[in-house]
Enzyme design. Structure first.
Site, mmCIF file in Angstrom:
data_model
loop_
_atom_site.group_PDB
_atom_site.id
_atom_site.type_symbol
_atom_site.label_atom_id
_atom_site.label_comp_id
_atom_site.label_asym_id
_atom_site.label_seq_id
_atom_site.Cartn_x
_atom_site.Cartn_y
_atom_site.Cartn_z
ATOM 1 N N ASN A 213 0.858 -1.199 0.000
ATOM 2 C CA ASN A 213 0.000 0.000 0.000
ATOM 3 C C ASN A 213 0.889 1.242 0.000
ATOM 4 O OD1 ASN A 213 0.549 0.777 2.870
ATOM 5 N ND2 ASN A 213 -0.357 -1.247 3.216
ATOM 6 N N ASP A 279 -4.315 -6.447 5.137
ATOM 7 C CA ASP A 279 -5.294 -7.336 5.757
ATOM 8 C C ASP A 279 -5.218 -8.757 5.184
ATOM 9 O OD1 ASP A 279 -6.348 -5.468 7.514
ATOM 10 O OD2 ASP A 279 -7.548 -4.562 5.907
ATOM 11 N N LYS A 289 8.952 -17.574 -10.328
ATOM 12 C CA LYS A 289 8.237 -16.445 -10.925
ATOM 13 C C LYS A 289 7.012 -16.933 -11.713
ATOM 14 C CE LYS A 289 8.797 -12.675 -14.131
ATOM 15 N NZ LYS A 289 9.542 -12.201 -15.287
ATOM 16 N N PRO A 306 -2.808 -12.074 10.096
ATOM 17 C CA PRO A 306 -3.108 -11.893 11.526
ATOM 18 C C PRO A 306 -3.346 -10.418 11.806
ATOM 19 C CG PRO A 306 -0.764 -12.289 11.183
ATOM 20 C CD PRO A 306 -1.442 -12.525 9.863
ATOM 21 N N ASP A 307 -4.248 -10.128 12.705
ATOM 22 C CA ASP A 307 -4.434 -8.739 13.138
ATOM 23 C C ASP A 307 -3.492 -8.523 14.322
ATOM 24 O OD1 ASP A 307 -5.292 -6.362 14.408
ATOM 25 O OD2 ASP A 307 -7.199 -6.520 13.337
ATOM 26 N N ILE A 308 -2.393 -7.849 14.055
ATOM 27 C CA ILE A 308 -1.335 -7.716 15.071
ATOM 28 C C ILE A 308 -1.863 -6.954 16.282
ATOM 29 C CG2 ILE A 308 1.025 -6.880 15.502
ATOM 30 C CD1 ILE A 308 1.449 -6.969 12.422
ATOM 31 N N LYS A 338 -13.744 0.767 16.650
ATOM 32 C CA LYS A 338 -12.478 0.034 16.490
ATOM 33 C C LYS A 338 -11.738 -0.171 17.808
ATOM 34 C CE LYS A 338 -10.830 0.004 12.562
ATOM 35 N NZ LYS A 338 -10.299 0.293 11.250
ATOM 36 N N LYS A 342 -10.670 -3.930 18.689
ATOM 37 C CA LYS A 342 -9.231 -4.259 18.756
ATOM 38 C C LYS A 342 -8.786 -4.506 20.194
ATOM 39 C CE LYS A 342 -8.060 -3.211 14.343
ATOM 40 N NZ LYS A 342 -7.241 -3.939 13.395
#
Ligand code: C5P
Length: 397
Positions: A213, A279, A289, A306-308, A338, A342
């Site tokens: 990103n 995500d 390749k 994984p959601d750290i 959130k 979280k």
């Protein structure tokens, strides 16, 4: 002397006035440099009667600032120097300079910088005993002391003018120790260990391709720089290669970042997750390749990363956990939801639909939300300034 090695990244402005003790400043500069301070000398024109510009420039490894106005390149140095210095040390401070400072006179670069300087100032006077005892000089020193200047009293002994008495510059060790003491006192995070993540994670598809990103890592790096300058022991876990005076651990994927964060969280006081963690990652990494085929379409299947933030918030073990929340709509509502999902202690929310802040911008405007949903708004400012305010807020509560 019990001086310990101070942290680098501190700039000492050393103001030298025209007294015989000016010759001792060569040694003081060396002592500061051993502590890894950046030293910038500001000399009054009279100081050069006692010590040469070349000596001061060579030892400080910097240009010496004085009253030489170069019209072609004029810049208001008294303001930029005042901004740059973390502390101003005037040694030896002559009766003349002390009195001018006490009266707000700005007739040379040193007195102008002093007038514009809003951080700690040390004054180490040195003069003949009669001058020291002069009631106007004493009244001016009293004025400086009561306005927060740190005056290091001169000592008694044999003076250059041939007399015995009070007026000799205090020891250089005393000046050095006071400098370190004040700079460390200005380090509110001195005993904290802080782990900060930055950058967008890189999720490989094959040996030559990845998805990621546009995160620039600027906010996380600004947080790490500021935490370090505030005295914390810092580890920056980043997807970018950068050189810093603190520990930087380079990672690529979300899974690598989770391993690094979990490992470092154990001995830390706070983890700040400012990284833009992907995500999803490719379900199957292709060892070779991937070849172009005759099909117009390819399908890559992604699985959840994984959601750290959520994972480390499940077992906080007394560690303060801070997350970020980048939203393009309903910023505060989403951020408040959130922090609950979280489980972290704070969420820093910013609006990524605005072009002037966020991602690759140098500025940001954020809201800090705590578990009771108390919200603090930090007005638009440079990311560096926002970072400092975030740290002051979460460690000042
Ligand atoms: O869920 P969302 O991506 O909006 O959450 C943002 C916060 O969660 C950030 O602090 C980010 O660093 C963290 N995060 C994470 N692991 C993920 C995704 C986001 O720690 N897989």
């Amino acid at each position: 002397m019990n001086t310990k090695t101070a942290k680098l990244n501190k700039t000492v402005l050393l103001g030298i006035t025209g007294g015989i003790a000016a010759y001792k400043m060569s040694e003081l500069i060396r002592m500061y440099k051993k502590q890894r301070f950046n030293v910038k000398v500001i000399a009054t024109p009279n100081a050069f009667n006692f010590v040469t510009e070349l000596t001061l420039a060579t030892l400080s490894d910097n240009k010496v600032y004085s009253d030489n106005f170069d019209i072609k390149e004029y810049s208001p140095e008294h303001i930029s120097l005042a901004d740059e210095g973390d502390i101003l040390v005037i040694a030896p401070a002559s009766a003349n300079t002390i009195s001018k400072i006490a009266d707000g006179i700005c007739d040379n670069l040193l007195t102008s910088v002093t007038c514009a300087f809003n951080k700690p100032i040390i004054i180490a006077p040195a003069m003949n005993t009669n001058m020291w005892e002069n009631k106007f000089i004493q009244a001016n020193l009293k004025k400086l002391k009561s306005n927060g200047f740190n005056v290091l009293e001169p000592e008694s002994g044999f003076l250059a003018c041939g007399t015995e008495g009070k007026g000799r510059l205090c020891s250089l060790e005393k000046i050095l120790d006071k400098t370190v003491e004040i700079l460390e006192h200005n380090q509110p995070l001195k005993d904290k260990k802080i782990v900060i993540t930055a950058g967008g994670t890189i999720e490989k598809l094959d040996p030559v391709r990845y998805i990621s990103n546009f995160s620039s890592g600027k906010m996380g790096t600004a947080l790490a720089d500021n935490a370090y300058m505030m005295g914390a022991e810092v580890e920056l876990i980043s997807t970018f290669d950068i050189e810093r005076p603190y520990k930087v651990t380079k990672v690529l994927s979300a899974e690598d970042m989770l391993t690094a964060v979990e490992g470092s969280k154990k001995n830390s006081d706070c983890v700040i997750m400012s990284a833009a963690v992907a995500d999803y990652r490719a379900e199957n990494y292709a060892e070779q390749k991937m070849k172009k085929t005759n099909d117009d379409k390819i399908t890559i299947s992604f699985v959840k990363n994984p959601d750290i933030l959520k994972t480390i918030s499940e077992n906080k073990d007394g560690v303060k956990i801070v997350g970020f929340c980048a939203e393009s709509e309903n910023l505060l509502d989403n951020a408040k939801t959130k922090i609950k999902t979280k489980g972290c202690d704070y969420i820093i929310a910013n609006d990524i639909s605005r072009k002037d802040i966020g991602f690759s911008s140098d500025e940001n405007e954020v809201y800090i939300i705590d578990r009771d949903l108390k919200t603090k708004h930090l007005k638009k400012a440079a990311k560096d300034k926002i970072a400092k305010q975030i740290l002051e807020y979460i460690f000042g509560e």
